[in-house]
Scaffold this motif. Structure first.
Motif, short mmCIF file in Angstrom:
data_model
loop_
_atom_site.label_atom_id
_atom_site.label_comp_id
_atom_site.label_asym_id
_atom_site.label_seq_id
_atom_site.Cartn_x
_atom_site.Cartn_y
_atom_site.Cartn_z
N THR A 50 0.78 -1.24 -0.02
CA THR A 50 -0.01 -0.02 0.01
C THR A 50 0.79 1.33 -0.09
OG1 THR A 50 -1.71 -1.25 1.43
CG2 THR A 50 -2.03 1.19 1.16
N ARG A 51 1.83 1.25 0.84
CA ARG A 51 2.91 2.39 0.87
C ARG A 51 3.62 2.77 -0.53
NH1 ARG A 51 5.52 5.01 4.89
NH2 ARG A 51 7.52 5.86 4.30
N ARG A 52 3.86 1.71 -1.07
CA ARG A 52 4.65 1.50 -2.31
C ARG A 52 3.71 2.16 -3.64
NH1 ARG A 52 6.36 -3.43 -2.71
NH2 ARG A 52 4.94 -4.21 -4.19
N LEU A 96 1.29 9.26 -6.26
CA LEU A 96 1.11 10.54 -5.60
C LEU A 96 1.97 11.70 -6.58
CD1 LEU A 96 1.47 10.19 -1.84
CD2 LEU A 96 -0.29 11.41 -3.17
N PRO A 97 2.99 11.20 -6.92
CA PRO A 97 3.39 12.52 -8.05
C PRO A 97 2.52 12.80 -9.18
CG PRO A 97 5.08 10.84 -7.55
CD PRO A 97 3.70 10.09 -6.99
N ILE A 98 1.65 11.97 -9.86
CA ILE A 98 0.73 12.58 -10.58
C ILE A 98 -0.12 13.44 -9.99
CG2 ILE A 98 -1.13 11.66 -12.33
CD1 ILE A 98 1.72 10.93 -13.38
N PHE A 99 -0.59 13.30 -9.03
CA PHE A 99 -1.60 14.10 -8.25
C PHE A 99 -0.94 15.49 -8.05
CE2 PHE A 99 -3.47 9.92 -7.65
CZ PHE A 99 -5.00 10.50 -7.72
N GLN A 111 1.84 16.58 -9.87
CA GLN A 111 2.05 17.43 -11.05
C GLN A 111 0.78 18.31 -11.36
OE1 GLN A 111 3.79 14.36 -13.79
NE2 GLN A 111 5.25 13.72 -12.14
N HIS A 112 -0.19 17.51 -11.43
CA HIS A 112 -1.56 18.07 -11.79
C HIS A 112 -2.61 18.84 -10.68
CE1 HIS A 112 -1.30 16.17 -15.94
NE2 HIS A 112 -0.55 15.19 -15.18
N ASN A 113 -1.78 19.05 -9.67
CA ASN A 113 -2.51 20.13 -8.74
C ASN A 113 -3.86 19.27 -8.29
OD1 ASN A 113 -2.30 22.01 -6.72
ND2 ASN A 113 -3.48 23.52 -8.11
N ARG A 114 -3.84 18.13 -7.94
CA ARG A 114 -4.93 17.30 -7.57
C ARG A 114 -4.81 16.89 -6.22
NH1 ARG A 114 -5.68 19.00 -12.57
NH2 ARG A 114 -7.35 18.51 -13.61
N LEU A 115 -6.15 16.70 -5.52
CA LEU A 115 -5.96 15.75 -4.21
C LEU A 115 -6.18 14.24 -4.40
CD1 LEU A 115 -8.10 18.11 -1.96
CD2 LEU A 115 -5.80 17.98 -1.98
N LEU A 116 -5.41 13.37 -3.51
CA LEU A 116 -5.64 12.18 -3.58
C LEU A 116 -6.33 11.93 -2.15
CD1 LEU A 116 -3.39 9.06 -4.45
CD2 LEU A 116 -5.12 9.05 -2.71
N ILE A 117 -7.57 11.72 -2.25
CA ILE A 117 -8.05 11.30 -0.82
C ILE A 117 -8.07 10.00 -0.57
CG2 ILE A 117 -10.19 11.69 0.72
CD1 ILE A 117 -10.64 14.32 -0.83
N PHE A 118 -7.55 9.41 0.33
CA PHE A 118 -7.10 7.78 0.57
C PHE A 118 -7.93 7.54 1.82
CE2 PHE A 118 -5.15 3.88 1.78
CZ PHE A 118 -4.99 3.36 0.37
N ARG A 119 -9.22 6.72 1.53
CA ARG A 119 -9.62 6.22 2.83
C ARG A 119 -9.20 5.11 3.46
NH1 ARG A 119 -15.64 5.11 1.15
NH2 ARG A 119 -15.96 5.32 3.44
N THR A 120 -9.20 5.09 4.82
CA THR A 120 -8.89 4.14 5.39
C THR A 120 -9.63 2.85 5.70
OG1 THR A 120 -9.06 5.00 7.65
CG2 THR A 120 -6.99 5.45 6.59
N TRP A 121 -10.82 3.05 5.59
CA TRP A 121 -11.91 1.98 5.86
C TRP A 121 -11.49 0.75 5.17
CZ3 TRP A 121 -15.05 -0.22 8.69
CH2 TRP A 121 -16.04 -1.07 8.50
N SER A 122 -11.75 -0.27 5.84
CA SER A 122 -11.45 -1.65 5.47
C SER A 122 -12.36 -2.64 6.13
CB SER A 122 -10.04 -2.08 5.73
OG SER A 122 -10.01 -3.44 5.38
N ASP A 139 3.98 6.84 7.31
CA ASP A 139 5.07 7.66 8.12
C ASP A 139 6.03 8.03 6.73
OD1 ASP A 139 4.85 7.98 10.61
OD2 ASP A 139 6.19 6.63 11.31
N GLY A 140 6.45 9.28 7.09
CA GLY A 140 7.37 9.78 6.04
C GLY A 140 6.91 10.15 4.65
N ILE A 141 5.60 9.88 4.16
CA ILE A 141 4.98 10.22 3.06
C ILE A 141 4.61 11.75 3.12
CG2 ILE A 141 3.38 9.76 1.38
CD1 ILE A 141 3.14 6.87 1.88
N ASP A 142 5.40 12.66 2.91
CA ASP A 142 5.14 13.86 2.86
C ASP A 142 4.84 14.58 1.47
OD1 ASP A 142 5.04 16.74 3.68
OD2 ASP A 142 7.13 16.99 3.64
N SER A 143 3.34 14.60 1.21
CA SER A 143 3.09 15.03 -0.25
C SER A 143 1.70 16.11 0.08
CB SER A 143 2.59 13.85 -0.98
OG SER A 143 1.69 14.19 -2.01
#
Length: 572
Positions: free
Chosen positions: A183-185, A191-194, A196-207, A228-232
């Motif tokens: 999941t981290r990978r 994320l770089p695509i988001f 570059q195009h100034n968009r949000l990636l809203i990632f839901r933790t529900w499982s 941890d450490g994903i600073d985007s």
């Protein structure tokens, strides 16, 4: 990167006006219903567009500034698609382009949902359910989409739940991300695509608890291993308010306090486990308490409110559109008001003014206070609901014998509750208190001009729940069984859209002591895994589940393997 205060609401309701199945899957737009052999149905689409405008006008006036629409799968194409699917996606792009324009007219940004990952036969052959291949493919397709449709504000990704067994159409989603490392990978890849195009990636933790990533919603260790450490600047983490689904009695999800990432909190205005809006189920005071606790959390930048999405049920009000539920609307309004700093009592007063209801503020507050008691003491069993019980990677639902629009009253449930509920007298007293409060609500409504729609239906439903407690928490009585059958028959005659009531007083296949021993083995009273969980419930049970399923098939309600994703997914 847009980081303004987000107040998001789901906008799937306009696509259900002409949808006719007896029991509806409310988890996603029913795309196959919108289509015919030549593409999209003109009359259905025209109706959806008209309803969408009505919806946007209403939710904008309530204070919302963004809507979600389903879904990315119907906006992008691939070389493996045939000509008819390509043509259909072109039509969907035109439709969603128009809907984006309408939403923007009302000051609403548009986010599109997607599952990780949706497939058809061609995509399965091409991507072979490989997370790395899927990430590369999505990078290419999302970059094209963001360039072609610049008004898309971002994507809301659901990773831990897939399409229900009943979903039909060109695409069906499957669970792809199975552990924290993958999941981290995946996130680091897309994320770089988001960005570059100034968009949000809203990632839901529900499982729903499948695979080792299935505890992401509540487990801080899994949460940190993923994020941890994903600073985007593009990443926003979306979490339900509790450590389970949209139930009562849940403490605030502690993962809100785990990181400095941008986060949004999810609430549900149309309560899928509390009548789908058919009767009062006010959440204002609960939301007020959660938001108070959130004040110590960093970077909580918004809230996402579900006013239509969620669950499988026959009850079919469409919020703001058709037969709209006042009780869903007041929840939707109150959450927005609370998010913007109003108190719960202020929100109620403002709602009465907005709807121009000739109702005193004091009487409405009392009515809703009593509705809170009814839900928490009669729909729920407080002693059970307050217990922190976990099975594998999921917290046990506070409601067991009432789920969506089904009431299960049988000998197996009686034995389960005899293990989980010790103070049976209190459970009976709570039920009586809840029923009395409901009768008081009806009187308050009659004398104070409060709309009474749904109250008679609620009373008839909850009288069955109160009588069920006598069966569950007292020695078996033939007269109680007879009364339950009579209540059920009268109820079915009175209400076309009703709860399905499963009555079965035949002896359970397992003896009481065996049920208790099994539950003591499988359930733990804290989130932390025990040694027996590591060895048995998480590993061995996954291997032997097919045999357990065969031996216990009589104890499992038939609908459990026909609705949602099927019970099997809980053992992945």
């Amino acid at each position: 990167m847009p980081t303004e205060n987000l107040l998001i609401i789901d906008a799937i309701g306009p696509f259900f006006r002409h949808y006719k199945p007896k029991r509806i899957n409310w988890s996603k737009i029913p795309f196959s219903h919108l289509e015919n052999e030549s593409g999209l149905k003109p009359k259905v689409i025209a109706s959806a567009i008209e309803d969408f405008r009505t919806f946007c006008e209403a939710c904008s006036s309530y204070g919302y500034n963004a809507v979600t629409l389903d879904d990315v799968a119907h906006l992008i194409t691939d070389d493996s698609y045939d000509d008819s699917l390509r043509a259909k996606i072109t039509q969907y792009r035109e439709l969603f382009g128009l809907l984006i324009k309408i939403a923007n007219e009302f000051g609403l940004k548009v986010l599109f949902t997607m599952d990780v990952m949706f497939f058809n036969e061609g995509l399965l052959r091409r991507l072979s359910r490989s997370p790395d291949k899927v990430a590369l493919w999505l990078n290419e397709k999302l970059a094209e989409l963001f360039q072609d449709v610049p008004a898309i504000a971002g994507i809301v990704m659901r990773f831990g739940e897939k399409d229900g067994l009943d979903v039909q159409g060109d695409f069906k989603s499957k669970l792809l991300l199975r552990n924290a490392k993958t999941t981290r990978r995946f996130l680091q890849s897309v994320l770089p695509i988001f960005e570059q195009h100034n968009r949000l990636l809203i990632f839901r933790t529900w499982s729903v608890g499948a695979y080792s990533i299935g505890d992401l919603i509540w487990n801080p260790k899994t949460f940190n291993r993923v994020f941890d450490g994903i600073d985007s600047p593009a990443l926003v983490i979306s979490m339900k308010y509790g450590e389970s689904d949209f139930f009562r009695y849940l403490p605030l999800n502690s993962n809100f306090l785990q990181s400095d990432h941008k986060k949004i909190i999810e609430f549900q205005a149309r309560r899928e486990y509390e009548g789908f809006g058919a009767y009062p189920s006010f959440v204002g005071w609960d939301v007020e308490e959660y938001l108070t606790q959130l004040q110590s959390a960093k970077n909580v930048i918004g809230a996402s409110v579900w006013c239509q999405t969620g669950g499988w049920g026959k009850l079919r009000q469409l919020t703001f559109i058709r037969n709209s539920s006042l009780w869903v609307e007041i929840n939707t309004f109150a959450i927005a008001q609370l998010w913007n700093g109003k108190s719960c009592t202020q929100a109620i007063e403002n709602f009465l003014a907005l709807k121009q209801l000739d109702v005193s503020h004091e009487s409405m507050v009392e009515f809703l206070r009593r509705s809170d008691v009814v839900i928490k003491k009669l729909l729920c069993v407080p002693e059970l609901a307050k217990k922190q019980l976990f099975f594998r990677r999921l917290r046990l639902p506070p409601q067991l014998y009432v789920f969506w629009d089904r009431i299960i009253i049988d000998h197996t449930m009686k034995r389960i509750l005899s293990f989980l509920v010790e103070d049976r007298e209190q459970a009976l007293a709570d039920g009586r208190e809840g029923l009395e409060n409901l009768r008081q609500m009806i009187e308050i409504a009659e004398h104070n001009g409060i709309p009474s729609k749904g109250l008679n239906f609620q009373l008839a439903t909850f009288e069955i729940l109160a009588k069920a407690r006598e069966y569950f928490f007292l020695p078996y009585s033939e007269s109680v069984a007879v009364e339950l059958f009579a209540l059920k028959e009268t109820y079915k005659r009175r209400f076309k859209r009703n709860y399905s009531i499963v009555l079965n007083f035949e002896p359970a296949p397992l003896k009481k002591r065996h049920v208790h021993r099994l539950l003591a083995l499988l359930l733990r009273p804290q989130s932390k895994y025990r040694l027996i969980d590591e060895v048995v419930t998480l590993r061995a049970l996954a291997w032997i589940y097919p045999l357990v399923k065969h031996l216990g098939k009589k104890a499992t309600p038939k609908f459990a393997n026909k609705q949602a994703m099927g019970i099997d997914v809980l053992f992945k």
